[in-house]
Write a protein that holds these residues in place. Structure first.
Motif, PDB file in Angstrom:
ATOM      1  N   MET A  75       1.384 -12.967   9.741  1.00  0.00           N
ATOM      2  CA  MET A  75       1.918 -11.887   9.940  1.00  0.00           C
ATOM      3  C   MET A  75       1.170 -11.001  11.004  1.00  0.00           C
ATOM      4  N   SER A  76       1.680 -10.970  12.452  1.00  0.00           N
ATOM      5  CA  SER A  76       1.124 -10.398  13.362  1.00  0.00           C
ATOM      6  C   SER A  76       1.882  -9.144  13.750  1.00  0.00           C
ATOM      7  N   GLY A  77       1.164  -8.390  14.630  1.00  0.00           N
ATOM      8  CA  GLY A  77       2.033  -7.377  14.981  1.00  0.00           C
ATOM      9  C   GLY A  77       1.636  -5.967  14.359  1.00  0.00           C
ATOM     10  N   PHE A  78       0.336  -5.610  14.126  1.00  0.00           N
ATOM     11  CA  PHE A  78       0.117  -4.480  13.147  1.00  0.00           C
ATOM     12  C   PHE A  78       0.887  -3.172  13.633  1.00  0.00           C
ATOM     13  N   SER A  79       1.222  -3.019  14.818  1.00  0.00           N
ATOM     14  CA  SER A  79       1.879  -1.785  15.290  1.00  0.00           C
ATOM     15  C   SER A  79       3.274  -1.813  14.771  1.00  0.00           C
ATOM     16  N   GLN A  80       3.741  -2.923  14.420  1.00  0.00           N
ATOM     17  CA  GLN A  80       5.108  -3.070  14.205  1.00  0.00           C
ATOM     18  C   GLN A  80       5.542  -2.518  12.556  1.00  0.00           C
ATOM     19  N   GLU A  81       4.339  -2.175  11.947  1.00  0.00           N
ATOM     20  CA  GLU A  81       4.474  -1.721  10.557  1.00  0.00           C
ATOM     21  C   GLU A  81       5.467  -0.479  10.398  1.00  0.00           C
ATOM     22  N   GLU A  82       6.233  -0.499   9.525  1.00  0.00           N
ATOM     23  CA  GLU A  82       7.294   0.543   9.386  1.00  0.00           C
ATOM     24  C   GLU A  82       6.848   1.503   8.475  1.00  0.00           C
ATOM     25  N   LEU A  83       6.980   2.729   8.334  1.00  0.00           N
ATOM     26  CA  LEU A  83       6.715   3.778   7.519  1.00  0.00           C
ATOM     27  C   LEU A  83       7.466   3.791   6.322  1.00  0.00           C
ATOM     28  N   THR A  84       7.193   4.088   5.185  1.00  0.00           N
ATOM     29  CA  THR A  84       7.955   4.430   4.005  1.00  0.00           C
ATOM     30  C   THR A  84       8.663   5.830   4.061  1.00  0.00           C
ATOM     31  N   TRP A  85       9.964   5.985   4.368  1.00  0.00           N
ATOM     32  CA  TRP A  85      10.397   7.327   4.048  1.00  0.00           C
ATOM     33  C   TRP A  85      11.119   7.179   2.714  1.00  0.00           C
ATOM     34  N   HIS A  86      10.294   7.880   1.841  1.00  0.00           N
ATOM     35  CA  HIS A  86      11.060   8.137   0.319  1.00  0.00           C
ATOM     36  C   HIS A  86      12.296   8.997   0.380  1.00  0.00           C
ATOM     37  N   THR A  87      13.238   8.836  -0.462  1.00  0.00           N
ATOM     38  CA  THR A  87      14.365   9.734  -0.700  1.00  0.00           C
ATOM     39  C   THR A  87      14.227  10.373  -2.182  1.00  0.00           C
ATOM     40  N   ASP A  88      13.522   9.604  -3.147  1.00  0.00           N
ATOM     41  CA  ASP A  88      13.234  10.208  -4.315  1.00  0.00           C
ATOM     42  C   ASP A  88      12.009  11.146  -4.398  1.00  0.00           C
ATOM     43  N   MET A  89      12.230  12.366  -4.360  1.00  0.00           N
ATOM     44  CA  MET A  89      11.218  13.357  -4.418  1.00  0.00           C
ATOM     45  C   MET A  89      10.255  13.240  -5.462  1.00  0.00           C
ATOM     46  N   ASN A  90      10.645  12.790  -6.684  1.00  0.00           N
ATOM     47  CA  ASN A  90       9.408  12.777  -7.776  1.00  0.00           C
ATOM     48  C   ASN A  90       8.642  11.632  -7.535  1.00  0.00           C
ATOM     49  N   LYS A  91       9.216  10.406  -6.940  1.00  0.00           N
ATOM     50  CA  LYS A  91       8.614   9.396  -6.719  1.00  0.00           C
ATOM     51  C   LYS A  91       7.096   9.677  -5.601  1.00  0.00           C
ATOM     52  N   ALA A  92       7.585  10.541  -4.537  1.00  0.00           N
ATOM     53  CA  ALA A  92       6.794  10.600  -3.440  1.00  0.00           C
ATOM     54  C   ALA A  92       5.902  11.614  -4.059  1.00  0.00           C
ATOM     55  N   PHE A  93       6.374  12.625  -4.865  1.00  0.00           N
ATOM     56  CA  PHE A  93       5.336  13.770  -5.245  1.00  0.00           C
ATOM     57  C   PHE A  93       4.300  13.014  -6.152  1.00  0.00           C
ATOM     58  N   ASP A  94       4.477  11.920  -6.959  1.00  0.00           N
ATOM     59  CA  ASP A  94       3.485  11.188  -7.618  1.00  0.00           C
ATOM     60  C   ASP A  94       2.526  10.467  -6.547  1.00  0.00           C
ATOM     61  N   ILE A  95       3.283   9.981  -5.525  1.00  0.00           N
ATOM     62  CA  ILE A  95       2.416   9.106  -4.820  1.00  0.00           C
ATOM     63  C   ILE A  95       1.418  10.064  -4.059  1.00  0.00           C
ATOM     64  N   ALA A  96       1.855  11.141  -3.458  1.00  0.00           N
ATOM     65  CA  ALA A  96       1.327  12.341  -2.959  1.00  0.00           C
ATOM     66  C   ALA A  96       0.066  12.693  -3.482  1.00  0.00           C
ATOM     67  N   VAL A  97       0.418  13.044  -4.865  1.00  0.00           N
ATOM     68  CA  VAL A  97      -0.812  13.507  -5.786  1.00  0.00           C
ATOM     69  C   VAL A  97      -1.760  12.396  -5.948  1.00  0.00           C
ATOM     70  N   LYS A  98      -1.425  11.020  -6.106  1.00  0.00           N
ATOM     71  CA  LYS A  98      -2.152   9.940  -6.462  1.00  0.00           C
ATOM     72  C   LYS A  98      -3.305   9.902  -5.031  1.00  0.00           C
ATOM     73  N   GLU A  99      -2.588   9.813  -3.993  1.00  0.00           N
ATOM     74  CA  GLU A  99      -3.358   9.654  -2.507  1.00  0.00           C
ATOM     75  C   GLU A  99      -3.915  10.829  -1.924  1.00  0.00           C
ATOM     76  N   ASN A 100      -3.665  12.158  -2.716  1.00  0.00           N
ATOM     77  CA  ASN A 100      -4.012  13.596  -2.243  1.00  0.00           C
ATOM     78  C   ASN A 100      -3.821  13.862  -0.818  1.00  0.00           C
ATOM     79  N   LYS A 101      -2.524  13.646  -0.518  1.00  0.00           N
ATOM     80  CA  LYS A 101      -1.747  14.030   0.520  1.00  0.00           C
ATOM     81  C   LYS A 101      -0.638  15.100   0.695  1.00  0.00           C
TER      82      LYS A 101
END
Length: 141
Positions: free
Chosen positions: A1-27
């Motif tokens: 797997m090459s092309g590091f810059s091709q990495e796509e971002l994850t756009w969440h649509t579920d706020m609860n899931k995003a909240f938990d990830i953000a707390v865990k990653e402190n972002k």
């Protein structure tokens, strides 16, 4: 797997899931209020900023992304619609695109809190200018 810059971002649509990830990653969470299938300025923001490699590189380390879409033609799950309208009301969003940066906090009682850091929308000048504004809000380098 090459092309590091091709990495796509994850756009969440579920706020609860995003909240938990953000707390865990402190972002903070970047909430993108958009009308994806009808809002011209939203499409400009997407093309000029949110899909650029500069933004992707920045966002990957700095924020958890949440798209809160208000489409007119694209079908959407009822639970997502309800969540998006609740957040729109909570943050008093009156126009699109609007981007809110929030700090997720859990209260001692286990309640979820979203502390507003600031907001922005479309900024002229592409990713560089937009990121200058974003960095001032999230206070990171």
């Amino acid at each position: 797997m090459s092309g590091f810059s091709q990495e796509e971002l994850t756009w969440h649509t579920d706020m609860n899931k995003a909240f938990d990830i953000a707390v865990k990653e402190n972002k903070p969470i970047l909430m993108f209020f958009t009308g994806s299938d009808w809002c011209g300025w939203c499409k400009r923001l997407q093309n000029e900023v949110l899909t650029t490699s500069d933004f992707k590189k920045w966002a990957k380390d700095k924020v958890v992304l949440v798209e809160l879409d208000f489409p007119r033609r694209t079908p959407q799950e009822e639970s997502i619609k309800i969540q998006n309208y609740q957040l729109q009301s909570m943050f008093n969003v009156r126009g699109y695109p609007t981007i809110f940066f929030v700090d997720p906090e859990k209260t001692p009682e286990g309640k979820k809190n979203l502390k507003t850091l600031g907001s922005t929308g479309y900024v002229r000048g592409g990713a560089e200018k937009w990121l200058e504004v974003a960095n001032k809000i999230v206070n990171v380098n």
